[in-house]
Design an enzyme around this catalytic site. Structure first.
Site, PDB file in Angstrom:
ATOM      1  CG  MET A 151      -0.113  37.224  35.859  1.00 48.17           C
ATOM      2  SD  MET A 151       1.007  36.076  35.032  1.00 48.17           S
ATOM      3  CE  MET A 151       2.590  36.719  35.548  1.00 48.17           C
ATOM      4  CG  ASP A 180       3.063  43.817  24.227  1.00 44.17           C
ATOM      5  OD1 ASP A 180       3.153  44.287  23.092  1.00 44.17           O
ATOM      6  OD2 ASP A 180       3.117  42.613  24.494  1.00 44.17           O
TER       7      ASP A 180
END
Length: 433
Positions: A340, A121
């Site tokens: 994150m 990703d």
């Protein structure tokens, strides 16, 4: 490039069973390299990322017998270590984030490994420092080459005391797999303790490893000389479970999630209940009844609810995209704080184009102001930027008025098994084109 054509606004009904856990699969399948004996893995998700890893092992000369689509027998008794130097390995492993998980087992058993730059990703910077520092402390030496790979070598790995700078799931798993065959005792403090890690520890112990502290943030590993074969079954995918809860709420559907692995879901059900979603638990099944309105809770002092990601047993970052899209039709407001990854909220512009009321405060925070079903989202053409955002957009499309087209659905296929066929069985109007 394939796309999904979705005609939304339909209420869904029926039962759906989550696939095996993707994040567990990438660790468990990598661990078969730690033994020359047969390892049988069950409940394997039939998805692109996992199938790519299995193909990669096959090219490394690991025997792979696909007994069924969800069960595979592996035997790494004649691994071609030199394949690691090939252009084919460089090309294929660089596409898959999960290929980093091969480093620990290869270094442990064969004393050499390569780590490609992270693939997968495009959700922000994904550093490998935790992995490499851990390998170094176990006795490995590394160098970075212009081909984009970290080269790791070790004459012998020796147990040591490690305190990780972050409770990285993949970092903990990789170091753990390197340590199980190291000489002496290794302690890993600030270790990740997600169910995926617990499953990996239990599998390794069943192979003959000596790991203590499973489920805590302190793992103690007494190295052994060799590991044997085993049989392991993966947990249901908690991210799919959360996705189906969000789908049911957004589409006012009546859905039962079968064999949801409730005892391993942690705070996931609670977070959706904070959005006002009713959940009924029956054995290991979760029933989400059709709701016209679900109201977001406030804090006791009346403050706006904040949902943020946190290392386990906190809320998993993989479900923040789903929580965000689910809040669109709620009554009330919620602040979504993605700590994150700095690029994971950038898909909200597509939701805004559909009619959602979302304020993107910065790369990490977004405020969702619920529409309370006073207006429906409208169908648009959009592209899936990553696995989780892709499914969040799919949920939005299934709840929207009119036709939506979702492009780049290979991203969704990387993490969700035959999602279109499974949703059609619930009554969804979705077509792969």
């Amino acid at each position: 490039m394939q796309s999904f054509e979705v005609r939304g606004g339909k209420k869904l009904f029926g039962e759906i069973t989550p696939q095996g856990a993707k994040n567990e699969a990438l660790q468990i399948i990598s661990a078969v390299l730690l033994t020359a004996e047969k390892v049988t893995i069950k409940n394997i998700p039939d998805i692109i990322d996992v199938n790519l890893l299995i193909d990669l092992l096959g090219e490394m000369n690991v025997k792979t017998e696909r007994v069924s689509r969800d069960t595979c027998i592996f035997q790494a008794d004649n691994v071609d270590v030199e394949y690691l130097h090939s252009e084919a390995y460089h090309k294929k492993s660089g596409k898959l984030r999960g290929s980093v998980m091969l480093a620990g087992p290869m270094l442990s058993r064969f004393k050499k490994a390569y780590i490609p730059k992270p693939g997968g990703d495009k959700i922000g910077r994904r550093r490998l420092d935790t992995h490499i520092i851990g390998f170094e402390k176990l006795g490995a030496k590394f160098s970075y080459h212009e081909d984009g790979f970290f080269h790791l070598e070790a004459n012998e790995l020796k147990g040591t005391s490690l305190q990780l700078d972050e409770p990285s799931v993949t970092g903990t798993a990789n170091i753990l797999m390197a340590a199980v065959l190291a000489k002496g005792t290794t302690s890993i403090y600030n270790a990740a303790c997600e169910p995926y890690l617990q499953q990996l520890c239990r599998m390794l112990n069943s192979m003959g490893a000596k790991i203590k502290g499973i489920g805590s943030n302190l793992l103690v590993i007494d190295g052994v000389d060799a590991l044997g074969g085993t049989t392991h079954s993966m947990l249901p995918d908690m991210i799919e479970v959360g996705s189906f809860i969000g789908l049911a709420a957004m589409t006012q559907s009546d859905i039962t999630i079968k064999n949801a692995g409730i005892e391993h879901l942690g705070v996931i059900p609670e977070k959706f209940q904070q959005l006002g979603i009713q959940l009924n638990f029956n054995g290991d099944d979760i029933h989400i009844p059709s709701q016209d309105i679900y109201e977001i809770q406030k804090y006791m002092d009346g403050g706006v609810l904040t949902i943020y990601d946190h290392p386990w047993p906190g809320f998993t970052p993989d479900l923040l995209s789903i929580v965000l899209v689910t809040a669109i039709q709620a009554k009330g407001s919620v602040l979504i704080h993605q700590k994150m990854f700095e690029s994971r909220l950038f898909f909200v512009d597509k939701l805004i184009d559909m009619g959602a009321q979302i304020i993107l405060c910065d790369p990490h925070r977004a405020v969702v102001i619920g529409l309370e079903r006073e207006q429906q989202l409208r169908g648009i053409t959009m592209s899936s930027p990553d696995i989780r955002a892709g499914v969040a957009l799919l949920i939005a499309a299934l709840s929207a008025q009119g036709k939506s087209t979702i492009q780049n659905i290979e991203q969704i296929d990387r993490g969700y098994q035959n999602i279109d066929d499974r949703l059609m069985k619930l009554g969804a109007d979705i077509k792969r084109v």
